[in-house]
Structures are given as structure tokens and as C-alpha cells.
Design a protein around this motif. Structure first.
Motif, short mmCIF file in Angstrom:
data_model
loop_
_atom_site.label_atom_id
_atom_site.label_comp_id
_atom_site.label_asym_id
_atom_site.label_seq_id
_atom_site.Cartn_x
_atom_site.Cartn_y
_atom_site.Cartn_z
N ILE A 1 0.99 -1.21 -0.04
CA ILE A 1 0.02 0.13 -0.10
C ILE A 1 0.81 1.38 0.19
CG2 ILE A 1 -1.64 1.20 1.22
CD1 ILE A 1 -2.87 -1.35 2.18
N ILE A 2 1.88 1.38 0.89
CA ILE A 2 2.90 2.40 0.87
C ILE A 2 3.45 2.73 -0.61
CG2 ILE A 2 5.02 3.20 1.65
CD1 ILE A 2 4.26 2.15 4.39
N PHE A 3 3.84 1.57 -1.15
CA PHE A 3 4.42 1.87 -2.59
C PHE A 3 3.59 2.25 -3.48
CE2 PHE A 3 8.27 -1.03 -0.90
CZ PHE A 3 9.09 0.09 -0.75
N LEU A 4 2.28 1.64 -3.25
CA LEU A 4 1.45 2.22 -4.60
C LEU A 4 1.10 3.32 -4.25
CD1 LEU A 4 -1.13 -1.07 -4.47
CD2 LEU A 4 0.24 -0.11 -6.25
N ILE A 5 1.00 4.28 -3.00
CA ILE A 5 0.76 5.55 -2.83
C ILE A 5 2.15 6.17 -3.39
CG2 ILE A 5 0.24 7.39 -1.16
CD1 ILE A 5 -1.46 4.99 0.17
N ALA A 6 3.36 6.06 -2.84
CA ALA A 6 4.51 6.58 -3.21
C ALA A 6 4.87 6.71 -4.40
CB ALA A 6 5.55 6.04 -2.00
#
Length: 159
Positions: free
Chosen positions: A31-36
Motif C-alpha cells: 500500500i505504501i509503494f502504491l501511494i508513493a
């Protein structure tokens, strides 16, 4: 989350890996990488010039070095005269001192130091060219450039 207490009567340690925390961490990272990632990948349009190379303006005070390397031996030419490493350093220091004195000293306004232009053979090892660059910078030359042959078919518009 589930936990196995191990109800066996053998009292042997449990050898199963609890993968639930691993899956939780991986989902959070996903989720963090999908947002960042979309935030980090933003490009700015830049208009680059269409010039392949700029012709070099040769001044009489510039130093022209030709460097070849055959059989592991480096040969440096000052103009058309072959020089050793020590001679190259001595000539470079003398040339720089002469040009500074000719222009009125190190504090003269508008002091233009000469440049070094290097022509390196394609087969020359980089240590030969790098050694010449280092020697010229040790002598005090600030601008060192390379002379190359333009690709066939290129034309130069002279102003």
C-alpha cells in the motif's frame, strides 16, 4: 490471528512458521509503494538544444596534446614534439607562467587562462589520457577538453 498451542502429548516444539505477521507487513508495504511511486515519478518537460557539438575555437595560446598508446606504452605529443611525463609538467608550468605574465600578472583584470585540448587515439588506454589530464591540472590548467571527430554526415553551420 490464530495461534496453535500444540495439543500433542509428545511435547515437541512446533516447527510451523507463523506467516500472518509477514503477510501483514507485506500488505502494508504494498500500500505504501502504491501511494508513493506515482508521487515520486513526476517528470518535468525540458527543451534541450539540438546541437550535437560546438566547434572548438582554437586560440594560439591553447595547448594541443595528442596521446597514443601502443603495447601498453603511453606517448604524449605537445603539438608534434614527443614529451615525457616530467617534460610535460615542466612545459605546462612554464606555459602557464608565461601566459599569466604576458597578460599582466595573476591579478590582471580579464585574465584568460589557456585551455588544454586533447586528441586521444581510439585504441589509447584511459590511464594514458587520465595521466595527461592529471599532469595538466597539477600544472594549473583549469580547462581541459577533448577534440573528437564528428560522425559522418554531420554538417556544421558556421556563423
Amino acid at each position: 490471528m490464530a495461534m496453535s498451542v500444540g495439543g500433542d502429548s509428545t511435547d515437541t516444539p512446533m516447527s510451523d512458521i507463523n506467516t500472518t505477521p509477514l503477510v501483514d507487513v507485506m500488505l502494508v508495504l504494498l500500500i505504501i509503494f502504491l501511494i508513493a511511486v506515482p508521487v515520486a515519478i513526476q517528470a518535468k518537460k525540458v527543451n534541450l538544444p539540438n546541437v550535437r557539438f560546438d566547434p572548438t575555437t582554437t586560440k594560439p595560446e591553447n595547448v594541443l596534446l595528442a596521446i597514443t598508446g601502443t603495447d601498453g606504452q603511453c606517448q604524449v605529443y605537445w603539438g608534434v614534439t614527443p614529451v615525457t611525463h616530467a617534460e610535460l609538467l615542466d612545459r605546462a608550468v612554464a606555459k602557464l607562467k608565461y601566459e599569466i605574465a604576458r597578460q599582466g600578472g595573476p591579478t590582471a583584470p580579464g585574465l584568460e587562462l589557456p585551455e588544454v585540448h586533447i586528441r586521444g587515439d581510439v585504441e589509447t588506454p584511459y590511464r594514458c589520457i587520465g595521466g595527461a589530464i592529471y599532469t595538466m591540472q597539477m600544472a594549473g590548467f583549469a580547462k581541459v577538453g577533448f577534440i573528437s571527430r564528428p560522425p559522418p554526415g554531420d554538417t556544421i553551420a558556421r556563423l
